[in-house]
Design an enzyme around this catalytic site. Structure first.
Site, mmCIF file in Angstrom:
data_model
loop_
_atom_site.group_PDB
_atom_site.id
_atom_site.type_symbol
_atom_site.label_atom_id
_atom_site.label_comp_id
_atom_site.label_asym_id
_atom_site.label_seq_id
_atom_site.Cartn_x
_atom_site.Cartn_y
_atom_site.Cartn_z
ATOM 1 N N HIS A 80 0.818 -1.208 0.000
ATOM 2 C CA HIS A 80 0.000 0.000 0.000
ATOM 3 C C HIS A 80 0.858 1.267 0.000
ATOM 4 O O HIS A 80 2.010 1.251 0.433
ATOM 5 C CB HIS A 80 -0.941 -0.004 1.201
ATOM 6 C CG HIS A 80 -2.030 -1.023 1.073
ATOM 7 N ND1 HIS A 80 -3.048 -1.128 1.969
ATOM 8 C CD2 HIS A 80 -2.266 -1.979 0.129
ATOM 9 C CE1 HIS A 80 -3.863 -2.102 1.605
ATOM 10 N NE2 HIS A 80 -3.406 -2.635 0.488
ATOM 11 N N GLU A 82 0.738 4.037 1.778
ATOM 12 C CA GLU A 82 1.215 4.492 3.090
ATOM 13 C C GLU A 82 2.428 3.679 3.525
ATOM 14 O O GLU A 82 3.417 4.224 4.021
ATOM 15 C CB GLU A 82 0.138 4.339 4.173
ATOM 16 C CG GLU A 82 -1.168 5.032 3.882
ATOM 17 C CD GLU A 82 -2.222 4.098 3.308
ATOM 18 O OE1 GLU A 82 -3.354 4.121 3.803
ATOM 19 O OE2 GLU A 82 -1.900 3.345 2.363
ATOM 20 N N CYS A 118 -6.344 1.338 5.521
ATOM 21 C CA CYS A 118 -6.850 0.042 5.973
ATOM 22 C C CYS A 118 -6.306 -0.220 7.385
ATOM 23 O O CYS A 118 -5.455 0.519 7.891
ATOM 24 C CB CYS A 118 -6.426 -1.063 5.014
ATOM 25 S SG CYS A 118 -4.666 -1.485 5.080
ATOM 26 N N CYS A 121 -2.452 -0.583 7.486
ATOM 27 C CA CYS A 121 -1.760 0.693 7.296
ATOM 28 C C CYS A 121 -1.955 1.623 8.486
ATOM 29 O O CYS A 121 -1.048 2.379 8.832
ATOM 30 C CB CYS A 121 -2.188 1.352 5.990
ATOM 31 S SG CYS A 121 -1.489 0.516 4.544
#
Length: 162
Positions: A80, A82, A118, A121
């Protein structure tokens, strides 16, 4: 004379540009970590270095399996945005920083509002010492998430009853 762009939207514009490096066929995210008005790092979602990206393979396993958004992330090839921004930065530069994030739909190219990090993250953001996550909702609107709220209101506990 045109009004000067706000600092928040300036960094969100940069995060939106970062999304263009994303390789996901579903949603592309761009993240920019900023501290003391200096960009610390950027990240976008894509397969780990050396592995084939979904855009190269021209399929998404989660799409093929009709897996809804937010479920079965272990089947996703991507790291992801992040996470990529965090692993590219030194922790001392992230302490008290802001993370700016934008999401673009991989199929339509349109801005996606109503997104946030999410669960995985969120944990990374908390441990990195990031203070706020600022997410673009429209060209000029955004939502600011205070990471301290993610710690206090631990939504990872679900219905456990704590």
């Amino acid at each position: 004379m045109e009004q000067r762009r706000s600092k928040i939207n300036y960094y969100l514009d940069i995060a939106e540009t970062v999304t263009r490096r994303g390789t996901c066929l579903r949603k592309n995210f761009g993240a920019v970590i900023v501290k003391d008005d200096v960009i610390v790092s950027t990240g976008y979602n894509g397969a780990p270095r050396g592995r084939a990206n979904c855009c190269d393979l021209q399929f998404c396993l989660r799409d093929k399996m009709n897996i809804p958004r937010g479920e079965r992330y272990e089947l996703c090839r991507s790291v992801h945005a992040e996470a990529n921004a965090i692993i590219s930065a030194a922790r001392e530069r992230m302490l008290g920083s802001d993370l700016y994030m934008v999401c673009i739909d991989g199929k339509t190219g349109e801005l996606v509002s109503g997104t946030t990090s999410c669960q995985m993250c969120k944990r990374l953001v908390i441990n990195a010492g990031i203070e706020r996550v600022i997410v673009r909702e429209s060209a000029d609107e955004y939502t600011i998430y205070n990471v301290a709220d993610w710690i206090e209101n631990d939504d990872s506990l679900g219905q456990i009853g704590y």
